[in-house]
Design a protein around this motif. Structure first.
Motif, PDB file in Angstrom:
ATOM      1  N   TYR A   1       0.282  -0.901   0.169  1.00 50.09           N
ATOM      2  CA  TYR A   1      -0.396  -0.067  -0.214  1.00 50.09           C
ATOM      3  C   TYR A   1       1.013   1.189  -0.092  1.00 50.09           C
ATOM      4  CZ  TYR A   1      -4.315  -2.975   1.408  1.00 50.09           C
ATOM      5  OH  TYR A   1      -5.316  -3.903   0.785  1.00 50.09           O
TER       6      TYR A   1
ATOM      7  N   PRO B   1      -4.174   5.105   2.708  1.00 52.74           N
ATOM      8  CA  PRO B   1      -2.969   3.784   2.481  1.00 52.74           C
ATOM      9  C   PRO B   1      -4.237   3.710   1.076  1.00 52.74           C
ATOM     10  CG  PRO B   1      -3.230   2.754   5.231  1.00 52.74           C
ATOM     11  CD  PRO B   1      -4.475   4.147   4.391  1.00 52.74           C
TER      12      PRO B   1
ATOM     13  N   PHE C   1      -3.979   1.039  -1.780  1.00 49.65           N
ATOM     14  CA  PHE C   1      -4.001  -0.274  -2.627  1.00 49.65           C
ATOM     15  C   PHE C   1      -2.971  -0.572  -3.584  1.00 49.65           C
ATOM     16  CE2 PHE C   1      -3.687  -5.117  -2.873  1.00 49.65           C
ATOM     17  CZ  PHE C   1      -4.035  -5.045  -4.185  1.00 49.65           C
TER      18      PHE C   1
ATOM     19  N   GLN D   1      -3.428  -9.425  -8.284  1.00 50.78           N
ATOM     20  CA  GLN D   1      -3.782  -8.202  -7.916  1.00 50.78           C
ATOM     21  C   GLN D   1      -3.611  -6.942  -7.752  1.00 50.78           C
ATOM     22  OE1 GLN D   1      -6.878  -8.850  -4.149  1.00 50.78           O
ATOM     23  NE2 GLN D   1      -7.781 -10.668  -5.274  1.00 50.78           N
ATOM     24  N   ARG D   2      -4.127  -5.735  -9.044  1.00 60.91           N
ATOM     25  CA  ARG D   2      -3.312  -4.738  -8.986  1.00 60.91           C
ATOM     26  C   ARG D   2      -4.739  -3.777  -8.638  1.00 60.91           C
ATOM     27  NH1 ARG D   2       1.881  -3.634 -10.602  1.00 60.91           N
ATOM     28  NH2 ARG D   2       2.113  -1.257 -11.451  1.00 60.91           N
TER      29      ARG D   2
ATOM     30  N   TYR E   1      -6.040 -12.292  -0.339  1.00 54.42           N
ATOM     31  CA  TYR E   1      -6.722 -11.435   1.111  1.00 54.42           C
ATOM     32  C   TYR E   1      -8.193 -11.460   0.605  1.00 54.42           C
ATOM     33  CZ  TYR E   1      -8.271  -8.329   3.861  1.00 54.42           C
ATOM     34  OH  TYR E   1      -8.504  -7.807   5.566  1.00 54.42           O
ATOM     35  N   SER E   2      -8.858 -11.826   2.028  1.00 55.74           N
ATOM     36  CA  SER E   2     -10.455 -11.882   2.050  1.00 55.74           C
ATOM     37  C   SER E   2     -10.644 -10.766   2.950  1.00 55.74           C
ATOM     38  CB  SER E   2     -11.232 -12.802   2.007  1.00 55.74           C
ATOM     39  OG  SER E   2     -11.028 -13.609   2.542  1.00 55.74           O
ATOM     40  N   GLY E   3     -11.754 -10.312   3.421  1.00 55.24           N
ATOM     41  CA  GLY E   3     -11.925  -9.484   4.607  1.00 55.24           C
ATOM     42  C   GLY E   3     -12.003 -10.806   5.728  1.00 55.24           C
ATOM     43  N   ALA E   4     -12.375 -12.107   5.546  1.00 58.40           N
ATOM     44  CA  ALA E   4     -12.170 -12.760   6.196  1.00 58.40           C
ATOM     45  C   ALA E   4     -10.753 -13.404   7.339  1.00 58.40           C
ATOM     46  CB  ALA E   4     -12.972 -14.227   5.838  1.00 58.40           C
TER      47      ALA E   4
ATOM     48  N   VAL F   1      -7.319 -11.491   8.056  1.00 56.95           N
ATOM     49  CA  VAL F   1      -6.437 -10.558   8.888  1.00 56.95           C
ATOM     50  C   VAL F   1      -5.231 -10.489   8.424  1.00 56.95           C
ATOM     51  CG1 VAL F   1      -4.824 -10.071  11.596  1.00 56.95           C
ATOM     52  CG2 VAL F   1      -7.549 -11.597  11.152  1.00 56.95           C
ATOM     53  N   LEU F   2      -5.327  -9.107   7.932  1.00 57.55           N
ATOM     54  CA  LEU F   2      -4.061  -8.385   7.366  1.00 57.55           C
ATOM     55  C   LEU F   2      -3.060  -8.170   8.613  1.00 57.55           C
ATOM     56  CD1 LEU F   2      -5.159  -6.376   4.356  1.00 57.55           C
ATOM     57  CD2 LEU F   2      -3.758  -7.743   4.645  1.00 57.55           C
ATOM     58  N   THR F   3      -2.053  -8.656   8.519  1.00 55.46           N
ATOM     59  CA  THR F   3      -0.838  -7.512   9.565  1.00 55.46           C
ATOM     60  C   THR F   3      -0.079  -6.737   8.856  1.00 55.46           C
ATOM     61  OG1 THR F   3      -0.985  -9.800  11.095  1.00 55.46           O
ATOM     62  CG2 THR F   3       1.054  -8.179  11.233  1.00 55.46           C
ATOM     63  N   PHE F   4       0.181  -5.514   8.996  1.00 54.25           N
ATOM     64  CA  PHE F   4       0.911  -4.762   8.909  1.00 54.25           C
ATOM     65  C   PHE F   4       2.259  -4.914   9.527  1.00 54.25           C
ATOM     66  CE2 PHE F   4      -1.844  -1.726   5.417  1.00 54.25           C
ATOM     67  CZ  PHE F   4      -2.953  -2.554   6.407  1.00 54.25           C
TER      68      PHE F   4
END
Lengths: 119, 116
Positions: free
Chosen positions: B35, B43, B45, B56-57, B99-102, B104-107
């Motif tokens: 991001y 941010p 994407f 994905q872009r 990635y899907s909303g389900a 967990v994204l770790t930044f």
């Protein structure tokens, strides 16, 4: 395309007070997730809370809760008993499952609200 | 358990130069997203890598490219730098494929790029 709007650039409250941050979004998708992320001065984004659109019940995580109004496309964050450590930028974000072509374009973020907790 | 690590933390480049930013995902994660966060903005994407391929872009020009290695780490390359490329570049990792909303994204804490 989806958009996320946070209309409060900055908010300031006293410690121990309750504060509500606003977020509205626009989408034509029916299956999506909404998020609130916190970004302290250390810059690392931390997930505060997540809401699945198909769930009626509002998500809650300790002092943090949301008011999800699907028809109004509104997703506000309430912080109860605010603490000095809550001072940070707060971002509302959206993720939707696009039907055409599959996949999604990552998270869509709002511009953020700078929350300041005063001692 | 180390989270997402990014390097360098800060760097300064001049217009026209090229830059490479690096990211090591959280242990157990196999998907990396990048991001761009301009000053005062949320941010945006850039792209996502899974199984060493760009999957994905977002709406970024071809000057932005990336790579994912067999150990799941990733690089972001930006060519022909413009003043407008000055921003905080955030890497995020997740597990379980695209990635899907389900998930967990770790930044990570980001790499601050300044273009002069």
């Amino acid at each position: 395309a989806q958009t996320v709007t946070q209309s409060q650039p900055e908010m300031s409250v006293q410690e121990a007070e309750t504060v509500t941050l606003s977020c509205t979004y626009d989408t034509s998708e029916s299956n999506y997730y909404l998020f609130w992320y916190k970004q302290p001065p250390s810059r690392q984004m931390i997930l505060v809370i997540r809401q699945e659109a198909y769930k009626q019940q509002n998500a809650t995580e300790n002092r943090f809760s949301v008011n999800f109004q699907k028809a109004a496309k509104s997703f506000s964050l309430k912080i109860s008993d605010s603490q000095l450590g809550d001072t940070a930028m707060y971002f509302c974000a959206f993720w939707g499952e696009a039907y055409s072509g599959g996949g999604a374009d990552g998270l869509t973020f709002g511009k953020g609200t700078h929350l300041i907790i005063q001692p | 358990d180390a989270g997402v690590t990014q390097s360098p933390t800060h760097l300064i480049k001049t217009r026209g130069q090229q830059v490479t930013l690096r990211c090591s995902p959280k242990s157990g994660h196999d998907t990396v997203s990048w991001y761009q966060q301009a000053l005062g903005q949320g941010p945006q994407f850039i792209f996502q890598y899974y199984e060493e391929e760009e999957r994905q872009r977002g709406n970024f020009p071809d000057r932005f490219s990336g790579h994912q290695f067999p150990n799941y780490s990733s690089e972001l390359n930006v060519n022909a730098l413009l003043l407008g490329d000055s921003a905080l570049y955030l890497c995020a990792s997740s597990s379980g494929g695209l990635y899907s909303g389900a998930n967990v994204l770790t930044f990570g804490a980001g790499s601050r790029l300044t273009v002069l």
